[in-house]
Design an enzyme around this catalytic site. Structure first.
Site, PDB file in Angstrom:
ATOM      1  N   TYR A  16       0.810  -1.218   0.000  1.00  8.32           N
ATOM      2  CA  TYR A  16       0.000   0.000   0.000  1.00  8.32           C
ATOM      3  C   TYR A  16       0.843   1.267   0.000  1.00  8.32           C
ATOM      4  O   TYR A  16       0.306   2.359  -0.086  1.00  8.32           O
ATOM      5  CB  TYR A  16      -0.968   0.011   1.192  1.00  8.32           C
ATOM      6  CG  TYR A  16      -2.144  -0.912   0.985  1.00  8.32           C
ATOM      7  CD1 TYR A  16      -2.032  -2.012   0.156  1.00  8.32           C
ATOM      8  CD2 TYR A  16      -3.348  -0.683   1.620  1.00  8.32           C
ATOM      9  CE1 TYR A  16      -3.099  -2.867  -0.034  1.00  8.32           C
ATOM     10  CE2 TYR A  16      -4.419  -1.537   1.430  1.00  8.32           C
ATOM     11  CZ  TYR A  16      -4.286  -2.628   0.605  1.00  8.32           C
ATOM     12  OH  TYR A  16      -5.345  -3.465   0.416  1.00  8.32           O
TER      13      TYR A  16
ATOM     14  N   LYS B 131       1.759 -14.400   5.558  1.00  6.70           N
ATOM     15  CA  LYS B 131       2.002 -15.376   4.486  1.00  6.70           C
ATOM     16  C   LYS B 131       3.502 -15.679   4.466  1.00  6.70           C
ATOM     17  O   LYS B 131       4.160 -15.666   3.425  1.00  6.70           O
ATOM     18  CB  LYS B 131       1.510 -14.784   3.160  1.00  6.70           C
ATOM     19  CG  LYS B 131       1.397 -15.785   2.041  1.00  6.70           C
ATOM     20  CD  LYS B 131       0.326 -16.830   2.251  1.00  6.70           C
ATOM     21  CE  LYS B 131       0.352 -17.856   1.126  1.00  6.70           C
ATOM     22  NZ  LYS B 131      -0.453 -19.055   1.443  1.00  6.70           N
TER      23      LYS B 131
ATOM     24  N   ASP C 222      -4.007 -17.459   4.979  1.00  3.25           N
ATOM     25  CA  ASP C 222      -5.082 -18.151   4.265  1.00  3.25           C
ATOM     26  C   ASP C 222      -5.848 -19.051   5.225  1.00  3.25           C
ATOM     27  O   ASP C 222      -7.090 -19.105   5.209  1.00  3.25           O
ATOM     28  CB  ASP C 222      -4.556 -18.915   3.043  1.00  3.25           C
ATOM     29  CG  ASP C 222      -3.200 -19.576   3.267  1.00  3.25           C
ATOM     30  OD1 ASP C 222      -2.599 -19.357   4.334  1.00  3.25           O
ATOM     31  OD2 ASP C 222      -2.735 -20.295   2.373  1.00  3.25           O
TER      32      ASP C 222
ATOM     33  N   ASP D 122      -6.378  -5.279   5.499  1.00  3.82           N
ATOM     34  CA  ASP D 122      -7.472  -4.616   4.783  1.00  3.82           C
ATOM     35  C   ASP D 122      -8.525  -5.658   4.395  1.00  3.82           C
ATOM     36  O   ASP D 122      -9.728  -5.466   4.593  1.00  3.82           O
ATOM     37  CB  ASP D 122      -6.892  -3.927   3.537  1.00  3.82           C
ATOM     38  CG  ASP D 122      -7.850  -2.909   2.959  1.00  3.82           C
ATOM     39  OD1 ASP D 122      -8.860  -2.587   3.617  1.00  3.82           O
ATOM     40  OD2 ASP D 122      -7.592  -2.423   1.843  1.00  3.82           O
TER      41      ASP D 122
END
Ligand code: NAD
Length: 478
Positions: A130, A177, A210, A234
């Protein structure tokens, strides 16, 4: 003489912003707290006046005076040109921590009703993809840089634990992740695991993002606080708001060392703007978070309790499931005001403590290492040759530093791995300096680059370094 009123910058924003902000201000005023609002522009109005950041100077001056902002949603122009006024505000005032709580609310029917969900996403708010550092590397290949710093990880991890302690919460999960992005996402995991033992009263656990999304859909009640990187946060926070009734109920706080910005998670909802249909709950609950932050804990509890009492009374806005005759924004606001001073039957006020903000580090933050070595370089080139021919040519051009491998979109294509890769004209060419025991210097890189650029268009260069004997770059994916 009455005490001076605490000044707050208010940005009514775009779309439904002015309607929900008006609702929240009316409720804050009705609590009787001594606050004064400085209304300022940002977003679409500013872009229309040609202010490319979407945030006028007068607005910045006001925020620098008040240090506290209550804002409506700001529209982000899509595509090229103007950048997001939201991102401008977050980066300008370094509001590095985005706190997004959701909880089960009375009468708000969801698939999880009765499971008492009460979850907070603590999202890093400045770094990651971002930061918006992007390039078209070739006419057909785009690149975005995911920058994660040890400093950014440390701040968000400490904020998550400080917040958990202040709210009497039991557990913090860190969702990353890190199995794929070992250096970037892995930095948050490693920092979390380093600092978690300093908070022995809070359970801590790392979870892959995930799996976290899956678990949130299956057994969300297992989560309390989740700390995560910017983009993951987000997405996860929209998911958690969906678990508890949708965007109309999801508040948030953007916390910095100097300035804090309180806003709903939702956007400007252009489809319902100006129709007096918006659900103002998210912004009202954001205003309650703001009151708590400025030391008005009683007023904050009063506002939260009044929202619960209003919902218990059966009033519903149009975004809620199973509503036949929805209330307008104004009607909902009036019921909340009328409910001030009453207590919820299902959810008494919590005993919040002040959040002990992690101290800010002045100056440039540096992570020291004892040794570093330069072992090679990745040069990114544009080429339409097939990998074997490109490799053969590069090897001729660069005899002094052997070509170790070529990758195409991350997959190894030379030496041939047998994998079928659909190729694009963008290759990473990894060169390793001949004497692996000796640190090379920039001269080697510059001469290599000179040789490559004689024949190929190159885009960027990344040094292959070792810090304290450990490779400071990712291995290629076979
Ligand atoms: P959105 O959140 O504005 O709307 C998504 C859907 O949710 C719409 O159907 C909308 O009607 C509904 N909705 C949202 N808030 C509601 C409320 N309070 N009451 C009832 N229904 C509500 O998302 P979007 O359409 O993707 O974005 C619209 C604009 O808002 C874009 O320009 C986007 O960039 C901007 N945006 C701003 C912020 C912010 O300022 N923090 C956040 C997200 C999006």
């Amino acid at each position: 003489m009455p005490p001076a009123k605490r000044k707050i910058t208010v940005l009514p924003g775009d779309g439904i912003g002015p309607e929900v902000v008006e609702s929240a201000l009316a409720i804050v005023n009705a609590t009787g707290v001594a606050v004064e609002f400085e209304k300022c522009e940002a977003g679409a109005q500013a872009f229309k006046k040609g202010i490319v950041t979407g945030v006028p100077r007068e607005t910045i001056d006001s925020i620098e005076r008040t240090h506290v902002v209550l804002k409506g949603p700001l529209e982000t122009p899509i595509g090229y040109g103007n950048r997001s006024a939201n991102v401008t505000l977050r980066t300008l005032f370094e509001t590095y921590g985005n706190i997004r709580p959701v909880r089960e609310l009375p009468g708000v029917q969801t698939a999880f009703t009765g499971r008492n969900l009460d979850i907070v996403i603590v999202r890093e708010n400045i770094e990651d993809l971002y930061a918006g550092i992007e390039y078209m590397e070739t006419p057909g290949v785009a690149e975005g840089l995911k920058l994660i710093s040890r400093e950014g990880c440390e701040k968000i991890v400490k904020l998550a634990f400080a917040f958990a302690i202040a709210e009497g919460r039991k557990a913090v999960h860190c969702a990353t992740k890190a199995n794929i992005m070992k250096l970037t996402e892995g930095l948050l995991q490693r920092t979390f695991e380093e600092f978690a033992p300093q908070y022995p009263s809070i359970k801590s656990k790392h979870i892959l993002i995930d799996n976290c999304a899956h678990q949130l859909a299956m057994r969300p009640e297992q989560f309390d606080v989740i700390v995560t990187t910017n983009m993951n946060g987000d997405i996860l926070s929209d998911l958690t708001s969906g678990l508890t009734g949708g965007l109309g109920f999801a508040p948030s706080a953007n916390i910095g060392n100097d300035v804090s910005i309180f806003e709903a998670v939702h956007g400007s909802a252009p489809d319902i703007a100006g129709k007096n249909k918006a659900n103002p709950t998210a912004l009202i609950l954001s205003a309650a978070m703001m009151l708590r932050q400025i030391g008005e804990g009683k007023a904050a509890n009063d506002v939260e309790q009044a929202v619960l009492v209003a919902l218990e009374s059966g009033i519903r806005t149009s975004d809620m499931i199973g509503v036949e005759t929805p209330a307008t924004t104004t009607e909902f606001t009036q019921v909340v005001i009328a409910s001030l001073g009453r207590s919820s039957k299902v959810s008494p006020p919590k005993n919040y403590k002040k959040v002990e903000m992690p101290p800010s580090q002045p100056g440039v933050n540096v992570v020291a290492v004892k040794s570093r070595r330069l072992t090679g370089v990745d040069i990114y080139v544009e080429s339409s040759l097939d990998p074997a021919n490109l490799a053969e040519d590069l090897e001729k051009l660069t005899e002094m530093s052997p070509l170790k491998l070529l990758t195409n979109r991350g997959a190894m294509v030379y030496p041939a791995s047998g994998r079928r890769v659909s190729l694009v004209d963008h290759f990473r060419c990894r060169f390793v300096f001949r004497d692996a025991a000796v640190s090379a210097g920039d001269a080697e890189i510059l001469s290599l680059l000179g040789a490559v650029s004689a024949k190929y268009r190159w885009m960027h260069v990344e040094k292959l370094q070792e810090f304290d004997g450990e490779p400071a770059f990712s291995r290629s994916q076979v």
